[in-house]
Design a protein around this motif. Structure first.
Motif, short mmCIF file in Angstrom:
data_model
loop_
_atom_site.label_atom_id
_atom_site.label_comp_id
_atom_site.label_asym_id
_atom_site.label_seq_id
_atom_site.Cartn_x
_atom_site.Cartn_y
_atom_site.Cartn_z
N VAL A 63 0.77 -1.27 -0.23
CA VAL A 63 -0.04 -0.20 -0.11
C VAL A 63 0.93 1.18 -0.13
CG1 VAL A 63 -1.66 1.18 1.39
CG2 VAL A 63 -1.86 -1.17 1.16
N ILE A 138 -4.62 4.71 5.68
CA ILE A 138 -5.15 4.04 4.53
C ILE A 138 -4.90 2.37 4.91
CG2 ILE A 138 -3.27 4.33 2.97
CD1 ILE A 138 -5.17 4.55 0.65
N LEU A 183 -9.61 4.42 7.52
CA LEU A 183 -9.28 4.31 6.04
C LEU A 183 -9.81 5.51 5.25
CD1 LEU A 183 -9.67 1.06 6.98
CD2 LEU A 183 -9.83 0.67 4.40
N ASN A 185 -9.51 6.15 2.21
CA ASN A 185 -9.88 6.09 0.72
C ASN A 185 -11.45 5.64 0.79
OD1 ASN A 185 -9.13 3.43 1.60
ND2 ASN A 185 -8.39 2.76 -0.50
P1 NAI Z 1 2.62 -4.94 3.93
O1 NAI Z 1 3.07 -5.92 5.15
O2 NAI Z 1 3.14 -5.19 2.60
O3 NAI Z 1 3.33 -3.18 4.37
C1 NAI Z 1 3.36 -2.95 5.78
C2 NAI Z 1 4.70 -2.18 6.01
O4 NAI Z 1 4.75 -1.53 6.99
C3 NAI Z 1 5.85 -3.28 5.88
O5 NAI Z 1 6.83 -2.82 4.96
C4 NAI Z 1 6.54 -2.98 7.28
O6 NAI Z 1 7.93 -3.22 7.21
C5 NAI Z 1 6.23 -1.59 7.56
N1 NAI Z 1 6.11 -1.34 8.94
C6 NAI Z 1 5.54 -2.00 10.09
N2 NAI Z 1 5.82 -1.18 11.18
C7 NAI Z 1 6.30 -0.16 10.91
C8 NAI Z 1 6.60 1.40 11.59
N3 NAI Z 1 6.46 1.11 12.97
N4 NAI Z 1 7.44 2.04 10.95
C9 NAI Z 1 7.21 2.07 9.63
N5 NAI Z 1 6.96 0.90 8.83
C10 NAI Z 1 6.49 0.02 9.63
O7 NAI Z 1 1.26 -4.56 4.10
P2 NAI Z 1 -0.07 -3.73 2.85
O8 NAI Z 1 0.00 -4.90 1.95
O9 NAI Z 1 0.86 -2.65 2.40
O10 NAI Z 1 -1.12 -3.54 3.84
C11 NAI Z 1 -0.91 -2.45 4.75
C12 NAI Z 1 -2.35 -2.35 5.16
O11 NAI Z 1 -3.29 -1.85 4.23
C13 NAI Z 1 -3.36 -3.62 5.67
O12 NAI Z 1 -3.84 -3.59 6.94
C14 NAI Z 1 -4.15 -4.14 4.81
O13 NAI Z 1 -5.35 -4.67 5.07
C15 NAI Z 1 -4.53 -2.58 4.25
N6 NAI Z 1 -5.11 -2.37 2.85
C16 NAI Z 1 -5.76 -1.35 2.64
C17 NAI Z 1 -6.63 -1.16 1.63
C18 NAI Z 1 -7.26 0.07 1.38
O14 NAI Z 1 -8.22 0.04 0.22
N7 NAI Z 1 -7.28 1.07 2.11
C19 NAI Z 1 -6.12 -1.81 0.32
C20 NAI Z 1 -5.33 -2.97 0.44
C21 NAI Z 1 -4.76 -3.13 1.79
#
Ligand code: NAI
Length: 261
Positions: A63, A138, A183, A185
């Motif tokens: 994301v 988001i 969220l 978006n």
């Molecule tokens: P991801 O696991 O690829 O990314 C999360 C990132 O956060 C990782 O790179 C991790 O190293 C980093 N991270 C963790 N703790 C941190 C901290 N304290 N400081 C800085 N970075 C940190 O997960 P992804 O796929 O990006 O999903 C993230 C969230 O977004 C999930 O909750 C997912 O369900 C949600 N999501 C939301 C959508 C929307 O439409 N709003 C669509 C798709 C996913």
């Protein structure tokens, strides 16, 4: 008609297919979906000009990558925060500044978090932000931004319109908090384009068909689906974009040791 054992604490009782980690979900919906709908949310909520601003994206996951990609299109400068050294390096090599929130909070005009980790933007960060900094989220859980601190410490809190709170701090500066830290978006816009969601939902349908038609392959537990099904989801969407896929010749397939497609 399948019989499953009774639930025990911490143990699953039905077969589960992890559709979330399909390539055609995580590398599409999360990345390309957010790349389109993030800006929608910020614009609908604030009408703020993005060009010339500094946007801080807390993290460079799927994301985060989508958010980071879209902001320079509007001519914002992007700063990334990450805990994962590989992703931090990726972000740096993509040309983004990578630093900590303690540093970035002083520079940003727009903050976007999506880490799934709590305590990303705290009181001490709000206190150092520039005036009218936009703060939004988001991911999926509203734990990243300390909204409680804002509620308790804002000397004035005006809801400009639903989902848009203008919080004046003791230092005179205001924070614009979107969707109370949920969220952006979905709260301030219409979510992802339907074509993107079609990828995600096709995954789910494929998984259900697979589980229903081959129950013996899926005992109680969490399963990943064969790459073939991921490819089938992508293939089903190619026609709409008029993509012409190259097919291996028989000789090429033989050489690679894969079945001819
Ligand atoms: P991801 O696991 O690829 O990314 C999360 C990132 O956060 C990782 O790179 C991790 O190293 C980093 N991270 C963790 N703790 C941190 C901290 N304290 N400081 C800085 N970075 C940190 O997960 P992804 O796929 O990006 O999903 C993230 C969230 O977004 C999930 O909750 C997912 O369900 C949600 N999501 C939301 C959508 C929307 O439409 N709003 C669509 C798709 C996913």
């Amino acid at each position: 008609g399948r019989e499953f054992p009774k639930a025990k604490p911490g143990k699953g009782i039905v077969p589960v297919i992890n559709v979330n980690d399909y390539v055609t979900k995580s590398k599409f919906d999360n990345l390309y979906g957010c790349r389109e709908s993030l800006i929608d949310g910020i614009k609908w909520a604030t009408d703020v000009m993005i060009a010339g601003k500094v946007a801080v994206v807390a993290d460079y996951g799927d994301v985060g990558k989508g958010c980071a990609q879209t902001l320079p299109g509007f001519r914002a400068r992007v700063i990334i925060t990450e805990i994962d050294p590989i992703k931090a390096l990726q972000a740096a090599i993509e040309g983004y500044e990578v630093t900590t929130m303690d540093e970035a909070c002083k520079e940003g005009n727009i903050f976007i978090t999506t880490t799934d980790c709590f305590d990303i933007i705290l009181g001490q960060h709000f206190e150092q932000m520039k005036g009218d900094a936009v703060v939004c989220y988001i991911g999926h859980f509203d734990v990243e931004t300390d909204g409680k601190w804002l509620n308790e410490n804002a000397v004035e809190n005006v809801t400009i319109k639903p989902q848009v709170d203008h919080c004046r701090l003791k230092n005179g500066f205001c924070i614009i908090l979107l969707v109370e830290g949920r969220l952006v978006n979905l709260g301030c816009a219409m979510g992802h384009p339907s074509f993107m969601m079609s990828n995600s939902f096709t995954n789910q349908v494929m998984a259900q068909i697979e589980q229903w038609t081959r129950p013996d392959k899926y005992p109680v537990g969490v399963h990943f689906l064969p790459k073939k099904l991921d490819e089938a989801v992508a293939e089903a969407h190619l026609g709409k974009l008029k993509v012409k896929l190259t097919k291996l010749t028989e000789k090429q397939a033989q050489d690679l040791g894969v079945p001819i497609n």
